[in-house]
Write a protein that holds these residues in place. Structure first.
Motif, PDB file in Angstrom:
ATOM      1  N   TYR A  15      35.726  39.991  37.654  1.00 13.91           N
ATOM      2  CA  TYR A  15      35.536  40.378  36.254  1.00 13.91           C
ATOM      3  C   TYR A  15      34.119  40.932  36.190  1.00 13.91           C
ATOM      4  O   TYR A  15      33.162  40.151  36.171  1.00 13.91           O
ATOM      5  CB  TYR A  15      35.654  39.173  35.327  1.00 13.91           C
ATOM      6  CG  TYR A  15      37.032  38.528  35.331  1.00 13.91           C
ATOM      7  CD1 TYR A  15      38.085  39.084  34.615  1.00 13.91           C
ATOM      8  CD2 TYR A  15      37.269  37.358  36.049  1.00 13.91           C
ATOM      9  CE1 TYR A  15      39.338  38.492  34.609  1.00 13.91           C
ATOM     10  CE2 TYR A  15      38.520  36.760  36.048  1.00 13.91           C
ATOM     11  CZ  TYR A  15      39.549  37.335  35.328  1.00 13.91           C
ATOM     12  OH  TYR A  15      40.789  36.748  35.323  1.00 13.91           O
ATOM     13  N   ALA A  20      36.062  36.063  40.773  1.00 11.92           N
ATOM     14  CA  ALA A  20      36.901  34.944  40.328  1.00 11.92           C
ATOM     15  C   ALA A  20      37.837  34.450  41.422  1.00 11.92           C
ATOM     16  O   ALA A  20      38.132  33.254  41.506  1.00 11.92           O
ATOM     17  CB  ALA A  20      37.703  35.355  39.100  1.00 11.92           C
ATOM     18  N   PRO A  39      39.432  22.704  39.903  1.00 13.16           N
ATOM     19  CA  PRO A  39      38.763  22.400  38.644  1.00 13.16           C
ATOM     20  C   PRO A  39      38.769  23.604  37.699  1.00 13.16           C
ATOM     21  O   PRO A  39      39.161  24.700  38.097  1.00 13.16           O
ATOM     22  CB  PRO A  39      37.327  22.056  39.068  1.00 13.16           C
ATOM     23  CG  PRO A  39      37.200  22.367  40.503  1.00 13.16           C
ATOM     24  CD  PRO A  39      38.540  22.724  41.055  1.00 13.16           C
ATOM     25  N   ASN A  40      38.330  23.399  36.478  1.00 13.58           N
ATOM     26  CA  ASN A  40      38.253  24.501  35.513  1.00 13.58           C
ATOM     27  C   ASN A  40      37.460  25.656  36.110  1.00 13.58           C
ATOM     28  O   ASN A  40      36.423  25.448  36.743  1.00 13.58           O
ATOM     29  CB  ASN A  40      37.544  24.054  34.220  1.00 13.58           C
ATOM     30  CG  ASN A  40      38.393  23.052  33.442  1.00 13.58           C
ATOM     31  OD1 ASN A  40      37.903  22.033  33.019  1.00 13.58           O
ATOM     32  ND2 ASN A  40      39.649  23.343  33.279  1.00 13.58           N
ATOM     33  N   ALA A  42      38.372  27.612  38.534  1.00 13.43           N
ATOM     34  CA  ALA A  42      38.565  27.800  39.980  1.00 13.43           C
ATOM     35  C   ALA A  42      39.219  29.140  40.306  1.00 13.43           C
ATOM     36  O   ALA A  42      39.068  29.656  41.418  1.00 13.43           O
ATOM     37  CB  ALA A  42      39.415  26.662  40.543  1.00 13.43           C
ATOM     38  N   GLY A  43      39.964  29.691  39.348  1.00 13.93           N
ATOM     39  CA  GLY A  43      40.632  30.974  39.599  1.00 13.93           C
ATOM     40  C   GLY A  43      42.154  30.881  39.572  1.00 13.93           C
ATOM     41  O   GLY A  43      42.848  31.824  39.959  1.00 13.93           O
ATOM     42  N   LYS A  44      42.687  29.750  39.081  1.00 14.88           N
ATOM     43  CA  LYS A  44      44.142  29.553  39.076  1.00 14.88           C
ATOM     44  C   LYS A  44      44.829  30.559  38.146  1.00 14.88           C
ATOM     45  O   LYS A  44      45.755  31.258  38.553  1.00 14.88           O
ATOM     46  CB  LYS A  44      44.483  28.110  38.615  1.00 14.88           C
ATOM     47  CG  LYS A  44      43.791  27.028  39.423  1.00 14.88           C
ATOM     48  CD  LYS A  44      44.126  25.637  38.941  1.00 14.88           C
ATOM     49  CE  LYS A  44      43.626  25.285  37.552  1.00 14.88           C
ATOM     50  NZ  LYS A  44      42.172  25.187  37.414  1.00 14.88           N
ATOM     51  N   THR A  45      44.342  30.631  36.903  1.00 15.56           N
ATOM     52  CA  THR A  45      44.971  31.537  35.932  1.00 15.56           C
ATOM     53  C   THR A  45      44.850  32.987  36.383  1.00 15.56           C
ATOM     54  O   THR A  45      45.808  33.762  36.263  1.00 15.56           O
ATOM     55  CB  THR A  45      44.324  31.344  34.538  1.00 15.56           C
ATOM     56  OG1 THR A  45      44.554  29.996  34.142  1.00 15.56           O
ATOM     57  CG2 THR A  45      44.915  32.281  33.510  1.00 15.56           C
ATOM     58  N   ASP A  85      49.203  29.478  30.478  1.00 15.74           N
ATOM     59  CA  ASP A  85      48.497  28.334  29.926  1.00 15.74           C
ATOM     60  C   ASP A  85      48.403  28.591  28.416  1.00 15.74           C
ATOM     61  O   ASP A  85      48.131  29.714  28.016  1.00 15.74           O
ATOM     62  CB  ASP A  85      47.082  28.355  30.561  1.00 15.74           C
ATOM     63  CG  ASP A  85      46.341  27.081  30.311  1.00 15.74           C
ATOM     64  OD1 ASP A  85      46.960  26.125  29.851  1.00 15.74           O
ATOM     65  OD2 ASP A  85      45.133  27.059  30.588  1.00 15.74           O
ATOM     66  N   GLU A 162      49.516  25.251  34.273  1.00 16.73           N
ATOM     67  CA  GLU A 162      49.222  23.975  33.613  1.00 16.73           C
ATOM     68  C   GLU A 162      50.352  23.535  32.669  1.00 16.73           C
ATOM     69  O   GLU A 162      50.093  23.201  31.505  1.00 16.73           O
ATOM     70  CB  GLU A 162      47.909  24.077  32.814  1.00 16.73           C
ATOM     71  CG  GLU A 162      46.719  24.505  33.624  1.00 16.73           C
ATOM     72  CD  GLU A 162      45.778  23.366  33.996  1.00 16.73           C
ATOM     73  OE1 GLU A 162      46.044  22.219  33.584  1.00 16.73           O
ATOM     74  OE2 GLU A 162      44.799  23.622  34.700  1.00 16.73           O
TER      75      GLU A 162
HETATM   76  N1  LIG Z   1      38.550  37.859  31.089  1.00 15.19           N
HETATM   77  C1  LIG Z   1      37.555  37.326  31.796  1.00 15.19           C
HETATM   78  N2  LIG Z   1      36.327  37.882  31.787  1.00 15.19           N
HETATM   79  C2  LIG Z   1      35.309  37.369  32.496  1.00 15.19           C
HETATM   80  N3  LIG Z   1      35.410  36.264  33.268  1.00 15.19           N
HETATM   81  C3  LIG Z   1      36.594  35.651  33.299  1.00 15.19           C
HETATM   82  C4  LIG Z   1      37.729  36.145  32.567  1.00 15.19           C
HETATM   83  N4  LIG Z   1      38.781  35.327  32.817  1.00 15.19           N
HETATM   84  C5  LIG Z   1      38.328  34.373  33.650  1.00 15.19           C
HETATM   85  N5  LIG Z   1      37.024  34.562  33.942  1.00 15.19           N
HETATM   86  C6  LIG Z   1      36.193  33.743  34.840  1.00 15.19           C
HETATM   87  O1  LIG Z   1      36.811  33.735  36.117  1.00 15.19           O
HETATM   88  C7  LIG Z   1      36.755  32.443  36.703  1.00 15.19           C
HETATM   89  C8  LIG Z   1      38.156  31.964  36.998  1.00 15.19           C
HETATM   90  O2  LIG Z   1      38.816  31.744  35.766  1.00 15.19           O
HETATM   91  P1  LIG Z   1      40.339  31.261  35.682  1.00 15.19           P
HETATM   92  O3  LIG Z   1      40.711  31.210  34.237  1.00 15.19           O
HETATM   93  O4  LIG Z   1      41.147  32.098  36.583  1.00 15.19           O
HETATM   94  O5  LIG Z   1      40.209  29.799  36.287  1.00 15.19           O
HETATM   95  P2  LIG Z   1      41.176  28.538  36.129  1.00 15.19           P
HETATM   96  O6  LIG Z   1      41.158  27.855  37.446  1.00 15.19           O
HETATM   97  O7  LIG Z   1      42.484  28.959  35.596  1.00 15.19           O
HETATM   98  O8  LIG Z   1      40.415  27.656  35.063  1.00 15.19           O
HETATM   99  P3  LIG Z   1      41.009  26.679  33.906  1.00 15.19           P
HETATM  100  O9  LIG Z   1      41.559  25.476  34.599  1.00 15.19           O
HETATM  101  O10 LIG Z   1      39.780  26.372  33.112  1.00 15.19           O
HETATM  102  O11 LIG Z   1      42.025  27.463  33.140  1.00 15.19           O
HETATM  103  C9  LIG Z   1      36.003  31.567  35.711  1.00 15.19           C
HETATM  104  O12 LIG Z   1      34.654  31.520  36.117  1.00 15.19           O
HETATM  105  C10 LIG Z   1      36.150  32.287  34.393  1.00 15.19           C
HETATM  106  O13 LIG Z   1      35.043  32.043  33.561  1.00 15.19           O
END
Ligand SMILES: Nc1ncnc2c1ncn2[C@@H]1O[C@H](COP(=O)(O)OP(=O)(O)OP(=O)(O)O)[C@@H](O)[C@H]1O
Length: 314
Positions: A15, A20, A39-40, A42-45, A85, A162
């Motif tokens: 991003y 990510a 963890p939050n 991590a890059g799952k979404t 999610d 999730e």
């Molecule tokens: N649209 C975006 N613009 C900028 N950064 C983003 C965007 N979406 C996600 N990120 C960043 O990318 C990284 C991975 O985010 P992602 O949502 O994929 O993680 P996650 O593992 O799903 O987290 P969570 O459990 O909190 O949902 C994080 O640091 C997040 O802040």
């Protein structure tokens, strides 16, 4: 040979200047429940969105059932049911109307449509809410409704971000049963969570994602064994306080890191050596005048390891 349900090759997602997902390579076989835990942030979404073609990776290729999602997007997508999610639910519709709307969008009509809606409602155990307004459902019920919606077109691959969040224990057990049944019928499920125990009981395979990197992937047992087997913690008790040079002395020894003092006679450290290396270290301690009277080993839980990684900024 049959292609895997999902094949991710050299996936990278940025991003802007934020990395990510970093060089992910992962094959997920058909007919299993694969859990991606991290963890939050991590890059799952981000990974899931790329799989569902909702986000274009910076680099990398993704194949769903052997089909490249860029060159054969329609074919790849027809096989996917993606549950985001915090999926939005139309609040002004009844449960059946909500499903009816999406079933229609999937091209179902007439008795085929109503039968499929009934089947999906039954799968998530929401019969009693059939006529309820969507906005009257609890968070867990909404999650189950969105899951029913995701299954309407009988996808061979379910990608669930999730899905257990907001569900009580009973609903979680129910979810596990639903996913198990889907696998028995030949579907593959990819599911994420930031809570490890939520996935260990539900999944056949696990992947550990941390700061965009897939740290490990394999059978649940194998991953837990490898990750928690990493750097076991040695705890020692000395017969007398060891004096001011003790920590420096210990830090200079092979395989020792992260020394912590619990009190003046009790210390712990991470140890990467084998058993005979440790035996040698204990001998050296005694020879140097540090009188060890008790030694034990503690393997840290995966949560503790991930927490350490967070703070260490690895
Ligand atoms: N649209 C975006 N613009 C900028 N950064 C983003 C965007 N979406 C996600 N990120 C960043 O990318 C990284 C991975 O985010 P992602 O949502 O994929 O993680 P996650 O593992 O799903 O987290 P969570 O459990 O909190 O949902 C994080 O640091 C997040 O802040």
């Amino acid at each position: 040979m049959e292609p895997p349900a999902i094949s991710i090759q050299d996936l990278r997602i940025d991003y802007g200047s934020h990395l990510a997902v970093d060089n992910m390579n992962l094959d997920i076989p058909k007919g299993i429940i694969y859990g991606l835990v991290g963890p939050n942030g991590a890059g799952k979404t981000s990974t899931f969105k790329a799989l569902a073609s909702l986000l274009k990776p910076t680099i990398g290729k993704i194949f769903i059932d052997g089909h490249d999602i860029v060159t054969h997007q329609r074919l790849a997508q027809s096989n996917i049911g993606y549950m985001p999610d915090m999926a939005p639910v139309a609040s002004d519709l009844k449960v059946w109307e909500f499903l009816d709307m999406f079933a229609g969008a999937h091209g179902l009509s007439g008795s085929e449509k109503s039968t499929r809606i009934d089947e999906c409602i039954a799968m998530v155990n929401l019969h009693s809410e059939y006529h309820a307004m969507c906005n009257s459902l609890s968070r867990g019920m909404m999650q189950r409704l969105v899951l029913a919606k995701t299954m309407l077109h009988r996808p061979r691959l379910l990608i669930l971000d999730e899905p257990a969040s907001g569900m009580d224990i009973k609903s979680r057990v129910g979810l596990r049963q639903i996913l198990r049944n889907l696998c028995k019928e030949g579907s593959t499920v990819l599911i994420s969570s930031h809570i490890l125990p939520e996935l260990t009981e539900m999944c056949d395979m696990l992947g550990i994602l941390h700061r965009g990197k897939l740290l490990d992937s394999g059978s649940v047992h194998g991953v837990l064994h490898r990750m928690t087997g990493l750097l076991p913690e040695i705890q020692i008790r000395l017969a007398v306080p060891p004096g001011m040079h003790w920590k420096e002395w210990l830090a200079e020894q092979d395989f020792v890191s992260n020394i912590m003092g619990q009190d003046v006679k009790k210390y712990s450290f991470h140890y990467e050596g084998e058993d005979d290396d440790l035996a040698e270290l204990l001998q050296k301690m005694v020879a140097a005048g540090y009188l060890v009277c008790r030694v034990s080993e503690r393997k840290r839980s995966l949560e503790e390891i991930l927490l350490d990684l967070e703070y260490d900024g690895h």
